[in-house]
Each structure stands twice: as structure tokens, then as C-alpha cells.
Scaffold this motif. Structure first.
Motif, PDB file in Angstrom:
ATOM      1  N   UNK A  27       2.310   6.445  -5.232  1.00 23.97           N
ATOM      2  CA  UNK A  27       1.492   6.366  -6.401  1.00 23.97           C
ATOM      3  C   UNK A  27       2.482   5.324  -7.604  1.00 23.97           C
ATOM      4  N   UNK A  28       3.697   5.514  -7.517  1.00 24.63           N
ATOM      5  CA  UNK A  28       4.573   5.014  -8.525  1.00 24.63           C
ATOM      6  C   UNK A  28       5.459   3.957  -7.936  1.00 24.63           C
ATOM      7  N   UNK A  29       5.220   3.638  -6.614  1.00 20.49           N
ATOM      8  CA  UNK A  29       6.237   2.757  -6.048  1.00 20.49           C
ATOM      9  C   UNK A  29       7.663   3.242  -5.800  1.00 20.49           C
ATOM     10  N   UNK A  30       7.930   4.768  -6.367  1.00 24.15           N
ATOM     11  CA  UNK A  30       9.345   5.192  -6.009  1.00 24.15           C
ATOM     12  C   UNK A  30      10.331   4.819  -7.153  1.00 24.15           C
ATOM     13  N   UNK A  31       9.937   4.133  -8.087  1.00 19.36           N
ATOM     14  CA  UNK A  31      10.831   3.941  -9.368  1.00 19.36           C
ATOM     15  C   UNK A  31      10.282   4.343 -10.580  1.00 19.36           C
ATOM     16  N   UNK A  32      10.871   5.421 -11.351  1.00 16.59           N
ATOM     17  CA  UNK A  32      10.562   5.875 -12.714  1.00 16.59           C
ATOM     18  C   UNK A  32      11.603   5.705 -13.599  1.00 16.59           C
ATOM     19  N   UNK A  33      11.274   5.073 -14.831  1.00 21.37           N
ATOM     20  CA  UNK A  33      12.163   4.982 -15.840  1.00 21.37           C
ATOM     21  C   UNK A  33      12.176   6.203 -16.656  1.00 21.37           C
ATOM     22  N   UNK A  34      13.292   6.692 -16.867  1.00 20.14           N
ATOM     23  CA  UNK A  34      13.131   8.105 -17.487  1.00 20.14           C
ATOM     24  C   UNK A  34      13.958   8.228 -18.847  1.00 20.14           C
ATOM     25  N   UNK A  35      14.680   7.180 -19.083  1.00 19.76           N
ATOM     26  CA  UNK A  35      15.327   7.012 -20.398  1.00 19.76           C
ATOM     27  C   UNK A  35      15.793   5.333 -20.794  1.00 19.76           C
ATOM     28  N   UNK A  41      19.605   1.809 -19.539  1.00 19.87           N
ATOM     29  CA  UNK A  41      18.237   2.225 -19.182  1.00 19.87           C
ATOM     30  C   UNK A  41      18.550   3.134 -17.753  1.00 19.87           C
ATOM     31  N   UNK A  42      17.758   4.396 -17.879  1.00 18.52           N
ATOM     32  CA  UNK A  42      18.086   5.164 -16.715  1.00 18.52           C
ATOM     33  C   UNK A  42      16.893   5.211 -15.885  1.00 18.52           C
ATOM     34  N   UNK A  43      17.022   5.144 -14.592  1.00 14.34           N
ATOM     35  CA  UNK A  43      15.834   5.260 -13.532  1.00 14.34           C
ATOM     36  C   UNK A  43      16.232   6.212 -12.610  1.00 14.34           C
ATOM     37  N   UNK A  88      19.747  18.171   0.604  1.00 13.89           N
ATOM     38  CA  UNK A  88      19.108  16.698   0.817  1.00 13.89           C
ATOM     39  C   UNK A  88      18.776  15.859  -0.393  1.00 13.89           C
ATOM     40  N   UNK A  89      19.364  14.538   0.020  1.00 14.69           N
ATOM     41  CA  UNK A  89      19.100  13.868  -1.016  1.00 14.69           C
ATOM     42  C   UNK A  89      17.588  13.123  -1.177  1.00 14.69           C
ATOM     43  N   UNK A  90      16.949  13.589  -2.361  1.00 13.86           N
ATOM     44  CA  UNK A  90      15.539  13.145  -2.637  1.00 13.86           C
ATOM     45  C   UNK A  90      15.478  11.865  -3.507  1.00 13.86           C
ATOM     46  N   UNK A  91      16.556  11.400  -4.122  1.00 13.38           N
ATOM     47  CA  UNK A  91      16.443  10.226  -4.849  1.00 13.38           C
ATOM     48  C   UNK A  91      17.916  10.119  -5.690  1.00 13.38           C
ATOM     49  N   UNK A  92      17.695   9.188  -6.377  1.00 17.03           N
ATOM     50  CA  UNK A  92      19.070   8.616  -7.081  1.00 17.03           C
ATOM     51  C   UNK A  92      18.632   8.464  -8.652  1.00 17.03           C
ATOM     52  N   UNK A  93      19.456   9.021  -9.564  1.00 22.16           N
ATOM     53  CA  UNK A  93      19.502   8.388 -10.977  1.00 22.16           C
ATOM     54  C   UNK A  93      20.460   7.576 -11.206  1.00 22.16           C
ATOM     55  N   UNK A  94      19.905   6.442 -11.603  1.00 23.48           N
ATOM     56  CA  UNK A  94      20.629   5.069 -11.846  1.00 23.48           C
ATOM     57  C   UNK A  94      20.763   4.606 -13.190  1.00 23.48           C
ATOM     58  N   UNK A  95      21.908   4.567 -13.782  1.00 29.42           N
ATOM     59  CA  UNK A  95      22.065   4.023 -15.240  1.00 29.42           C
ATOM     60  C   UNK A  95      22.520   2.588 -15.145  1.00 29.42           C
ATOM     61  N   UNK A  96      21.881   1.651 -15.808  1.00 33.71           N
ATOM     62  CA  UNK A  96      22.147   0.122 -15.865  1.00 33.71           C
ATOM     63  C   UNK A  96      22.353  -0.065 -17.322  1.00 33.71           C
ATOM     64  N   UNK A  97      23.095  -1.044 -17.392  1.00 37.59           N
ATOM     65  CA  UNK A  97      23.496  -1.716 -18.846  1.00 37.59           C
ATOM     66  C   UNK A  97      22.467  -2.708 -19.164  1.00 37.59           C
ATOM     67  N   UNK A  98      22.170  -2.919 -20.419  1.00 37.94           N
ATOM     68  CA  UNK A  98      21.103  -3.698 -20.671  1.00 37.94           C
ATOM     69  C   UNK A  98      21.569  -5.075 -20.910  1.00 37.94           C
TER      70      UNK A  98
END
Length: 98
Positions: A27-35, A41-43, A88-98
Motif C-alpha cells: 500500500x505504501x511502496x515500503x517507504x514512510x517519511x517519519x520525521x 529527514x528520517x525514513x 529479524x530485520x523488518x526494515x531500516x530507519x534512514x536519516x538523510x541530510x537535506x
């Protein structure tokens, strides 16, 4: 009183951030922006989406996924795996620079 509660209560009090569920990939294509902040930005990205990229390292797949979404190459600041109680790894929290 109810309206005052609704409009005057700070958002942080509710702790209602989006979370990545295993069923969200369809439903969400596996990517959610959380912050979102001034400098970053955090995904949260589903591990199945990362694995489907067939990259040598998860970092490479995460870069590809975010580059496709952002239309430019991201600068990764941090990558943290999201694990369940069985490690088990369900996903990743990724922080990127703007």
C-alpha cells in the motif's frame, strides 16, 4: 472543553507517528517519511524492498530507493535496522541530510 483539548494539546503528547508494518509494502511502496527537520529527514524503509533491489550492501539499495523517491542522490547520515523480537530485520530507519 473538548475543543480546547483537541486544539491546545501538543502533537508530541499523542505519540502517533507512522510505523512501517509488514503489510504496508503493498500500500505504501515500503517507504514512510517519519520525521522532517531543517537539516535532515528520517525514513523507514521495508527490508523486503531493500532486498528486492539485489544490491551488494543494504546501504547501496537504500541509496537507490531514496534517490528514486527524492529525484536526487541522498546523503545518508545514519542507517539503523529495525528488528523484531526474534532479531529479524523488518526494515531500516534512514536519516538523510537535506
Amino acid at each position: 472543553m473538548i475543543l480546547a483539548f483537541i486544539f491546545l494539546t501538543p502533537r508530541s503528547w499523542f505519540q502517533d507517528r507512522p510505523t512501517l508494518q509488514l503489510s504496508d509494502l503493498r500500500h505504501v511502496q515500503g517507504v514512510v517519511e517519519v520525521a522532517y527537520g531543517k537539516n535532515s529527514r528520517t525514513y523507514q524503509i521495508d527490508a523486503r524492498l531493500v532486498e528486492s533491489m539485489a544490491a551488494d550492501k543494504p546501504e547501496d539499495a537504500l541509496r537507490q530507493i531514496l534517490a528514486r523517491r527524492l529525484k536526487k542522490p541522498p546523503v545518508l547520515r545514519s542507517i539503523e535496522p529495525i528488528r523484531n523480537k526474534n532479531n529479524v530485520i523488518l526494515g531500516y530507519t534512514v536519516v538523510i541530510a537535506q
